[in-house]
Design a protein around this motif. Structure first.
Motif, PDB file in Angstrom:
ATOM      1  N   SER A   1      13.504   5.889  -4.583  1.00 41.95           N
ATOM      2  CA  SER A   1      12.100   5.886  -4.225  1.00 41.95           C
ATOM      3  C   SER A   1      11.939   6.142  -2.739  1.00 41.95           C
ATOM      4  O   SER A   1      12.852   5.948  -1.940  1.00 41.95           O
ATOM      5  CB  SER A   1      11.442   4.554  -4.617  1.00 41.95           C
ATOM      6  OG  SER A   1      12.141   3.466  -4.045  1.00 41.95           O
ATOM      7  N   ALA A   2      10.732   6.600  -2.385  1.00 45.91           N
ATOM      8  CA  ALA A   2      10.421   6.927  -0.998  1.00 45.91           C
ATOM      9  C   ALA A   2       8.965   6.599  -0.730  1.00 45.91           C
ATOM     10  O   ALA A   2       8.107   6.778  -1.595  1.00 45.91           O
ATOM     11  CB  ALA A   2      10.695   8.405  -0.726  1.00 45.91           C
ATOM     12  N   VAL A   3       8.698   6.120   0.474  1.00 46.15           N
ATOM     13  CA  VAL A   3       7.337   5.780   0.878  1.00 46.15           C
ATOM     14  C   VAL A   3       7.103   6.300   2.290  1.00 46.15           C
ATOM     15  O   VAL A   3       8.033   6.551   3.043  1.00 46.15           O
ATOM     16  CB  VAL A   3       7.093   4.250   0.833  1.00 46.15           C
ATOM     17  CG1 VAL A   3       7.191   3.729  -0.589  1.00 46.15           C
ATOM     18  CG2 VAL A   3       8.083   3.516   1.738  1.00 46.15           C
ATOM     19  N   VAL A   4       5.840   6.454   2.621  1.00 44.25           N
ATOM     20  CA  VAL A   4       5.504   6.850   3.981  1.00 44.25           C
ATOM     21  C   VAL A   4       5.841   5.722   4.949  1.00 44.25           C
ATOM     22  O   VAL A   4       6.450   5.932   6.005  1.00 44.25           O
ATOM     23  CB  VAL A   4       4.018   7.223   4.103  1.00 44.25           C
ATOM     24  CG1 VAL A   4       3.657   7.534   5.553  1.00 44.25           C
ATOM     25  CG2 VAL A   4       3.685   8.413   3.201  1.00 44.25           C
ATOM     26  N   ALA A   5       5.456   4.501   4.592  1.00 49.55           N
ATOM     27  CA  ALA A   5       5.640   3.375   5.500  1.00 49.55           C
ATOM     28  C   ALA A   5       6.009   2.125   4.727  1.00 49.55           C
ATOM     29  O   ALA A   5       5.724   1.994   3.538  1.00 49.55           O
ATOM     30  CB  ALA A   5       4.376   3.136   6.320  1.00 49.55           C
ATOM     31  N   ALA A   6       6.648   1.187   5.443  1.00 47.52           N
ATOM     32  CA  ALA A   6       6.993  -0.118   4.893  1.00 47.52           C
ATOM     33  C   ALA A   6       6.769  -1.156   5.978  1.00 47.52           C
ATOM     34  O   ALA A   6       6.711  -0.837   7.168  1.00 47.52           O
ATOM     35  CB  ALA A   6       8.440  -0.141   4.403  1.00 47.52           C
ATOM     36  N   SER A   7       6.657  -2.402   5.556  1.00 45.76           N
ATOM     37  CA  SER A   7       6.451  -3.468   6.531  1.00 45.76           C
ATOM     38  C   SER A   7       7.596  -3.474   7.536  1.00 45.76           C
ATOM     39  O   SER A   7       8.746  -3.192   7.188  1.00 45.76           O
ATOM     40  CB  SER A   7       6.353  -4.821   5.825  1.00 45.76           C
ATOM     41  OG  SER A   7       7.534  -5.068   5.074  1.00 45.76           O
ATOM     42  N   PRO A   8       7.328  -3.763   8.806  1.00 43.05           N
ATOM     43  CA  PRO A   8       8.379  -3.706   9.835  1.00 43.05           C
ATOM     44  C   PRO A   8       9.597  -4.551   9.496  1.00 43.05           C
ATOM     45  O   PRO A   8      10.738  -4.140   9.769  1.00 43.05           O
ATOM     46  CB  PRO A   8       7.659  -4.225  11.090  1.00 43.05           C
ATOM     47  CG  PRO A   8       6.224  -3.872  10.866  1.00 43.05           C
ATOM     48  CD  PRO A   8       5.991  -4.041   9.395  1.00 43.05           C
TER      49      PRO A   8
END
Length: 308
Positions: free
Chosen positions: A293-300
């Motif tokens: 899976s891939a996302v633009v952003a994730a929690s720091p």
């Protein structure tokens, strides 16, 4: 009509940067660098939900990146789909470079050496491991293009926003991947099988309970997944990982059901049971995974994966 007009006005007359508010820019150079300037990284939420596939993210969800994602999702700044899609495409490439693929007889092979993404994917095989050399058309269950499968939004949310943010960004990412030589397409085969509560305000355990068995692959989706290449689940944002874990469970169950049909040749309820059981086994770590899976952003905090 409203969506078409918004698309046109956003493209022709961008009012301000989606990240910092600078006038007359869809995304200014500084905010673009915050979104896509660094190499995508593997991310893990804490606690990590069972069944979560390997996840790569382009940037931490903070400051300009957070503002851009919210502007696209909640305020209808649709022109931001292009830079957000470029960032997502980078995370997809990073995920493909690290995930295992099916080998002969369905046996999974771990990547070693370098994966070259261009016109197809270049892999090598030596003693059951990959080292660079042999070429295959795709690294998934079939030989078609890379399949980007968006995590579905609730229908009421799509109606309220006037668009589906994850799907729109996925379409932009697929276009970017094709432009750079990797065949890819968006396959929207996931849907909600029951109503779920709004995730806002829920903790990680409550989100898992809220989404448990909430997603399914639409009728005929198993065949499309089997005929395509590697499956990459995509979303705009990962916080607790609950949505991606549930999406992965549904996709794994559908893949296993399709394999059971091929193996037995029986179009009965048996394959559905096999698929569900296999999906649960993979979620518990009993089988090697073929989904990433891939996302633009994730929690720091999710970027800090090397913890003692």
């Amino acid at each position: 009509m409203r969506g078409w007009w918004r698309d046109l006005t956003d493209l022709v007359l961008p009012a301000e940067c989606g990240g910092c508010g600078r006038p007359r820019a869809v995304l200014c150079p500084e905010c673009r660098a915050a979104l896509s300037g660094a190499a995508p990284c593997r991310v893990r939420p804490v606690p990590e939900p069972a069944g979560l596939p390997v996840v790569h993210a382009a940037a931490p969800y903070e400051d300009e990146v957070r503002a851009a994602l919210l502007a696209h999702k909640e305020r209808g700044a649709l022109a931001l789909a292009a830079p957000l899609g470029t960032a997502l495409a980078g995370a997809v490439r990073a995920g493909l470079a690290s995930v295992r693929r099916p080998g002969p007889g369905g046996r999974l092979m771990a990547p070693q050496g370098r994966l070259r993404l261009g016109k197809g994917e270049v892999w090598g095989e030596r003693d059951g491991w990959e080292s660079g050399g042999a070429e295959v058309r795709a690294a998934g269950t079939g030989e078609g293009p890379l399949l980007l499968v968006p995590v579905p939004s609730a229908r009421r949310a799509v109606r309220a926003r006037g668009h589906d943010p994850a799907r729109r960004i996925a379409l932009a990412a697929a276009g970017e991947l094709r432009r750079t030589g990797t065949p890819a397409r968006v396959l929207g085969v996931l849907r909600q099988r029951r109503a779920v509560a709004d995730q806002a305000g829920l903790n990680s355990r409550q989100r898992l309970e809220n989404l448990a068995d909430a997603l399914e692959v639409v009728a005929g989706g198993e065949r499309l997944l089997a005929e395509g290449g590697r499956v990459v689940l995509v979303d705009d944002l990962m916080t607790t990982g609950a949505s991606l874990a549930e999406a992965a469970r549904a996709v794994r169950a559908a893949q296993s059901g399709a394999r059971a049909l091929r193996w037995t040749g029986e179009r009965t309820g048996r394959s559905e049971v096999c698929g569900r059981n296999a999906g649960r086994e993979q979620a518990g770590g009993k089988n090697s995974d073929t989904v990433c899976s891939a996302v633009v952003a994730a929690s720091p905090d999710a970027f800090e994966i090397n913890r003692n």
